[in-house]
Motif scaffolding. Structure first.
Motif, mmCIF file in Angstrom:
data_model
loop_
_atom_site.group_PDB
_atom_site.id
_atom_site.type_symbol
_atom_site.label_atom_id
_atom_site.label_comp_id
_atom_site.label_asym_id
_atom_site.label_seq_id
_atom_site.Cartn_x
_atom_site.Cartn_y
_atom_site.Cartn_z
ATOM 1 N N PRO A 94 0.829 4.478 4.580
ATOM 2 C CA PRO A 94 0.588 5.119 3.277
ATOM 3 C C PRO A 94 0.135 6.578 3.409
ATOM 4 O O PRO A 94 0.546 7.430 2.624
ATOM 5 C CB PRO A 94 -0.505 4.262 2.638
ATOM 6 C CG PRO A 94 -0.385 2.941 3.309
ATOM 7 C CD PRO A 94 0.052 3.251 4.718
ATOM 8 N N GLU B 91 0.830 -1.205 0.000
ATOM 9 C CA GLU B 91 0.000 0.000 0.000
ATOM 10 C C GLU B 91 0.863 1.254 0.000
ATOM 11 O O GLU B 91 0.547 2.232 -0.677
ATOM 12 C CB GLU B 91 -0.951 0.019 1.198
ATOM 13 C CG GLU B 91 -2.283 -0.612 0.953
ATOM 14 C CD GLU B 91 -3.005 -0.121 -0.305
ATOM 15 O OE1 GLU B 91 -3.293 1.093 -0.427
ATOM 16 O OE2 GLU B 91 -3.291 -0.953 -1.174
ATOM 17 N N ALA B 92 1.954 1.223 0.756
ATOM 18 C CA ALA B 92 2.851 2.386 0.797
ATOM 19 C C ALA B 92 3.462 2.626 -0.576
ATOM 20 O O ALA B 92 3.547 3.775 -1.032
ATOM 21 C CB ALA B 92 3.941 2.176 1.846
#
Length: 155
Positions: free
Chosen positions: A125, A48-49
């Motif tokens: 994120p 996600e990051a």
């Protein structure tokens, strides 16, 4: 296209360095270590990051290249997100192995399974997105101040 790739390369390298410094690092037996690293990165929400970083970079480039069709931006996003999950993992593996043992990796993974670790993984994120915006603002301000100082000295 070549200019676009050149433009994309530098921000992605910066993102990779930023992400590798904000996550944690690794070491030992390759297959076992790879599995432990993958587990830690999954628990940490690394995918996600990476996705947020890529989307932000493409958003910035989109504003500079308004003639590129939206469909192509979507294609680039898909390609780079897949690359982040595969290529970046393989690039980061030796970096983590150099600095963190497999036992330490497993301890880090345990942290990510705690309520605090889960929250940190969930928020990473968003922290990255806000950090990138703050970094861009800081860089712009710093650049303006440097130019001003140079002009004051007659350079």
């Amino acid at each position: 296209m070549k200019n676009l790739l050149k433009t994309i390369k530098k921000p992605l390298l910066i993102i990779a360095l930023l992400l590798s410094s904000t996550m944690f690092s690794f070491g030992q037996d390759n297959n076992s270590y790879k599995a432990s690293l993958k587990e830690m990165m999954d628990a940490a929400g690394s995918s996600e990051a990476y996705k947020v970083a890529i989307v932000q970079t493409l958003k910035m480039l989109k504003s500079q290249k308004s003639d590129v069709p939206e469909a192509y931006w979507q294609e680039l996003e898909t390609v780079f997100i897949k690359s982040a999950q595969e290529d970046l993992f393989n690039m980061l593996l030796p970096v983590y192995q150099k600095h963190i043992t497999e036992a330490e990796l497993k301890d880090i993974t345990k942290f990510y399974h705690t309520p605090t670790g889960k929250k940190f993984a969930e928020k990473t994120p968003l922290i990255l997105q806000d950090s990138m915006a703050a970094g861009q603002e800081w860089g712009k301000k710093l650049g303006e101040e440097l130019v001003k100082k140079l002009q004051e000295k007659g350079y």
